[in-house]
Write a protein that holds these residues in place. Structure first.
Motif, PDB file in Angstrom:
ATOM      1  N   LEU A 174      80.078  45.962  51.360  1.00 50.69           N
ATOM      2  CA  LEU A 174      78.909  46.159  50.952  1.00 50.69           C
ATOM      3  C   LEU A 174      78.051  44.986  51.179  1.00 50.69           C
ATOM      4  CD1 LEU A 174      79.376  47.908  47.503  1.00 50.69           C
ATOM      5  CD2 LEU A 174      78.635  48.846  49.597  1.00 50.69           C
ATOM      6  N   SER A 175      78.611  43.664  51.242  1.00 47.73           N
ATOM      7  CA  SER A 175      77.780  42.558  51.378  1.00 47.73           C
ATOM      8  C   SER A 175      78.590  41.229  51.682  1.00 47.73           C
ATOM      9  CB  SER A 175      76.930  42.427  49.999  1.00 47.73           C
ATOM     10  OG  SER A 175      75.592  41.328  50.182  1.00 47.73           O
ATOM     11  N   ILE A 176      78.112  40.152  51.866  1.00 43.13           N
ATOM     12  CA  ILE A 176      78.628  38.966  52.336  1.00 43.13           C
ATOM     13  C   ILE A 176      77.751  37.707  51.880  1.00 43.13           C
ATOM     14  CG2 ILE A 176      77.991  38.769  54.866  1.00 43.13           C
ATOM     15  CD1 ILE A 176      80.919  37.793  55.256  1.00 43.13           C
ATOM     16  N   ALA A 177      78.284  36.723  51.275  1.00 47.63           N
ATOM     17  CA  ALA A 177      77.357  35.454  50.952  1.00 47.63           C
ATOM     18  C   ALA A 177      78.221  34.338  51.492  1.00 47.63           C
ATOM     19  CB  ALA A 177      77.010  35.591  49.565  1.00 47.63           C
ATOM     20  N   VAL A 178      77.630  33.255  52.043  1.00 49.38           N
ATOM     21  CA  VAL A 178      78.259  32.098  52.264  1.00 49.38           C
ATOM     22  C   VAL A 178      77.837  31.154  51.470  1.00 49.38           C
ATOM     23  CG1 VAL A 178      78.378  30.292  54.248  1.00 49.38           C
ATOM     24  CG2 VAL A 178      78.016  32.363  54.800  1.00 49.38           C
ATOM     25  N   SER A 179      79.041  30.384  50.861  1.00 46.17           N
ATOM     26  CA  SER A 179      78.782  29.406  49.887  1.00 46.17           C
ATOM     27  C   SER A 179      77.998  28.107  50.375  1.00 46.17           C
ATOM     28  CB  SER A 179      80.278  28.848  49.607  1.00 46.17           C
ATOM     29  OG  SER A 179      80.132  27.462  48.844  1.00 46.17           O
ATOM     30  N   PRO A 180      77.010  27.899  49.438  1.00 45.58           N
ATOM     31  CA  PRO A 180      76.187  26.635  49.665  1.00 45.58           C
ATOM     32  C   PRO A 180      76.933  25.411  50.043  1.00 45.58           C
ATOM     33  CG  PRO A 180      75.588  27.785  47.402  1.00 45.58           C
ATOM     34  CD  PRO A 180      76.833  28.373  47.982  1.00 45.58           C
ATOM     35  N   SER A 181      78.365  25.343  49.700  1.00 46.65           N
ATOM     36  CA  SER A 181      79.003  24.083  50.068  1.00 46.65           C
ATOM     37  C   SER A 181      80.008  24.436  51.035  1.00 46.65           C
ATOM     38  CB  SER A 181      79.632  23.705  48.659  1.00 46.65           C
ATOM     39  OG  SER A 181      79.017  23.419  47.645  1.00 46.65           O
ATOM     40  N   TRP A 182      79.601  25.431  52.063  1.00 50.39           N
ATOM     41  CA  TRP A 182      80.497  25.924  52.973  1.00 50.39           C
ATOM     42  C   TRP A 182      81.068  24.701  53.846  1.00 50.39           C
ATOM     43  CZ3 TRP A 182      80.715  25.696  58.230  1.00 50.39           C
ATOM     44  CH2 TRP A 182      81.691  26.393  58.949  1.00 50.39           C
ATOM     45  N   GLN A 183      80.355  23.791  54.108  1.00 43.88           N
ATOM     46  CA  GLN A 183      80.802  22.697  54.967  1.00 43.88           C
ATOM     47  C   GLN A 183      82.088  21.824  54.549  1.00 43.88           C
ATOM     48  OE1 GLN A 183      78.813  20.894  57.785  1.00 43.88           O
ATOM     49  NE2 GLN A 183      76.946  22.268  57.889  1.00 43.88           N
ATOM     50  N   THR A 184      82.225  21.985  53.086  1.00 43.63           N
ATOM     51  CA  THR A 184      83.383  21.473  52.755  1.00 43.63           C
ATOM     52  C   THR A 184      84.369  22.317  51.928  1.00 43.63           C
ATOM     53  OG1 THR A 184      82.313  21.027  50.442  1.00 43.63           O
ATOM     54  CG2 THR A 184      81.950  19.230  51.748  1.00 43.63           C
ATOM     55  N   ASP A 185      83.907  23.234  51.546  1.00 44.79           N
ATOM     56  CA  ASP A 185      84.927  24.215  50.779  1.00 44.79           C
ATOM     57  C   ASP A 185      85.332  25.551  51.808  1.00 44.79           C
ATOM     58  OD1 ASP A 185      82.784  26.443  50.424  1.00 44.79           O
ATOM     59  OD2 ASP A 185      82.571  25.637  48.497  1.00 44.79           O
ATOM     60  N   HIS A 186      84.453  25.922  52.885  1.00 42.29           N
ATOM     61  CA  HIS A 186      84.707  27.011  53.665  1.00 42.29           C
ATOM     62  C   HIS A 186      84.939  28.140  53.064  1.00 42.29           C
ATOM     63  CE1 HIS A 186      85.197  23.916  56.884  1.00 42.29           C
ATOM     64  NE2 HIS A 186      85.910  23.260  56.178  1.00 42.29           N
ATOM     65  N   HIS A 187      84.207  28.467  51.955  1.00 39.19           N
ATOM     66  CA  HIS A 187      84.087  29.641  51.326  1.00 39.19           C
ATOM     67  C   HIS A 187      83.087  30.650  51.627  1.00 39.19           C
ATOM     68  CE1 HIS A 187      86.360  27.698  47.590  1.00 39.19           C
ATOM     69  NE2 HIS A 187      87.412  28.182  48.809  1.00 39.19           N
ATOM     70  N   VAL A 188      83.695  32.104  51.768  1.00 35.36           N
ATOM     71  CA  VAL A 188      82.451  33.216  51.844  1.00 35.36           C
ATOM     72  C   VAL A 188      82.978  34.050  50.824  1.00 35.36           C
ATOM     73  CG1 VAL A 188      82.023  32.553  54.178  1.00 35.36           C
ATOM     74  CG2 VAL A 188      83.803  34.161  53.538  1.00 35.36           C
ATOM     75  N   TYR A 189      81.926  35.040  50.366  1.00 39.31           N
ATOM     76  CA  TYR A 189      82.309  35.928  49.126  1.00 39.31           C
ATOM     77  C   TYR A 189      81.768  37.222  49.770  1.00 39.31           C
ATOM     78  CZ  TYR A 189      82.347  31.877  46.235  1.00 39.31           C
ATOM     79  OH  TYR A 189      82.987  30.741  45.561  1.00 39.31           O
ATOM     80  N   VAL A 190      82.682  38.150  49.539  1.00 37.26           N
ATOM     81  CA  VAL A 190      82.130  39.594  49.737  1.00 37.26           C
ATOM     82  C   VAL A 190      82.185  40.305  48.483  1.00 37.26           C
ATOM     83  CG1 VAL A 190      83.184  39.471  52.033  1.00 37.26           C
ATOM     84  CG2 VAL A 190      84.877  39.993  50.181  1.00 37.26           C
ATOM     85  N   MET A 191      81.419  41.366  48.666  1.00 34.97           N
ATOM     86  CA  MET A 191      81.336  42.546  47.681  1.00 34.97           C
ATOM     87  C   MET A 191      81.797  43.809  48.252  1.00 34.97           C
ATOM     88  SD  MET A 191      78.732  43.388  44.711  1.00 34.97           S
ATOM     89  CE  MET A 191      79.139  44.722  43.309  1.00 34.97           C
ATOM     90  N   HIS A 192      82.750  44.582  47.464  1.00 35.25           N
ATOM     91  CA  HIS A 192      83.368  45.736  48.424  1.00 35.25           C
ATOM     92  C   HIS A 192      83.928  46.833  47.296  1.00 35.25           C
ATOM     93  CE1 HIS A 192      87.806  45.036  47.955  1.00 35.25           C
ATOM     94  NE2 HIS A 192      87.236  43.689  48.365  1.00 35.25           N
ATOM     95  N   SER A 193      83.999  48.000  47.774  1.00 38.94           N
ATOM     96  CA  SER A 193      84.899  48.915  47.124  1.00 38.94           C
ATOM     97  C   SER A 193      86.244  48.957  47.311  1.00 38.94           C
ATOM     98  CB  SER A 193      84.296  50.371  47.402  1.00 38.94           C
ATOM     99  OG  SER A 193      82.950  50.361  47.457  1.00 38.94           O
ATOM    100  N   ALA A 194      86.880  49.078  46.222  1.00 40.26           N
ATOM    101  CA  ALA A 194      88.776  48.823  46.186  1.00 40.26           C
ATOM    102  C   ALA A 194      89.176  50.068  45.680  1.00 40.26           C
ATOM    103  CB  ALA A 194      89.106  47.901  45.648  1.00 40.26           C
ATOM    104  N   LYS A 195      90.343  50.516  45.842  1.00 37.95           N
ATOM    105  CA  LYS A 195      90.823  51.607  45.122  1.00 37.95           C
ATOM    106  C   LYS A 195      90.388  51.876  43.713  1.00 37.95           C
ATOM    107  CE  LYS A 195      95.447  53.869  44.494  1.00 37.95           C
ATOM    108  NZ  LYS A 195      96.978  53.787  44.650  1.00 37.95           N
ATOM    109  N   GLU A 196      90.451  50.736  42.749  1.00 40.64           N
ATOM    110  CA  GLU A 196      90.353  51.050  41.589  1.00 40.64           C
ATOM    111  C   GLU A 196      88.867  50.690  41.266  1.00 40.64           C
ATOM    112  OE1 GLU A 196      90.471  46.982  41.947  1.00 40.64           O
ATOM    113  OE2 GLU A 196      91.614  48.227  42.825  1.00 40.64           O
ATOM    114  N   GLY A 197      88.001  50.255  42.035  1.00 42.80           N
ATOM    115  CA  GLY A 197      86.547  49.918  41.549  1.00 42.80           C
ATOM    116  C   GLY A 197      86.137  49.210  42.490  1.00 42.80           C
ATOM    117  N   ASN A 198      84.923  48.680  42.209  1.00 46.56           N
ATOM    118  CA  ASN A 198      83.950  47.545  43.085  1.00 46.56           C
ATOM    119  C   ASN A 198      84.432  46.330  42.549  1.00 46.56           C
ATOM    120  OD1 ASN A 198      82.621  49.572  44.776  1.00 46.56           O
ATOM    121  ND2 ASN A 198      81.111  49.954  43.008  1.00 46.56           N
TER     122      ASN A 198
END
Length: 199
Positions: free
Chosen positions: A38-62
């Protein structure tokens, strides 16, 4: 970064228009309607933590998950929020970091209208959380809920004054553009669009 809802694929897009596939998000399922990746967001601290976030549907829920992106490919999938009910439609699913550094997420009512008015439910809400998926300090109900009474909130953004707005899909004639304030009730299913709000 760009996502494809039904193929679960993530791409980077450069300024010159070059698109490159960097991986697929695991554990995603479609709902035959408005579910999937459904969506993706890059961490404001990506240059140091390299994190990205996703929201999605899975088998048991979102759910909301965190991954790492080192500039080449996605990896290290970790769930940070689950327990969000899914349905074929009304999954919401937009995530974005706010000016306060916290992650915001929109969730639909999963076609169960009563959930939107239940402040202990994660559905029909705008959520506000730390990067680890915990309730952000100052949340009005002591949980992830920032505002409630939403049918199927979609896009979220902040204006030049730092105010949060969301666009929500209406049931009949009208969609909504709402100025979001902490703890406020945005009316669904009792009212929508031009009808005055409560709370």
């Amino acid at each position: 970064m760009l996502t494809e809802r039904d193929s679960f694929t993530v791409h980077t897009l450069t300024q010159d228009g070059t698109k490159k596939e960097v991986g697929k998000v695991p554990n995603v399922v479609t709902t035959g309607g408005e579910g999937g990746l459904l969506s993706i967001a890059v961490s404001p601290s990506w240059q140091t933590d390299h994190h990205v976030y996703v929201m999605h549907s899975a088998k048991e829920g979102n759910r909301i998950a965190r991954m790492t992106f080192d500039g080449g490919e996605l990896g290290d999938y970790k769930v940070v929020v689950d327990g969000i009910k899914k349905n074929r439609y009304h999954n919401g699913g937009r995530i974005k970091f706010g000016p306060d550094g916290y992650l915001y997420a929109t969730t639909g009512d999963a076609q169960d209208e009563d959930l939107a008015q239940d402040t202990s439910s994660l559905n029909g809400k705008i959520l506000r959380m730390t990067p680890d998926g915990k309730p952000a300090p100052g949340n009005p109900f002591g949980n992830l809920v920032h505002s409630y009474g939403h049918r199927n909130p979609q896009g979220i953004t902040w204006d030049a004054q730092g105010r949060l707005w969301d666009g929500g899909l209406g049931a009949r004639t009208y969609d909504e553009l709402n100025l979001i304030e902490p703890g406020k009730n945005y009316g669904w299913p009792t009212c929508e669009a031009s009808v005055p709000r409560t709370g």
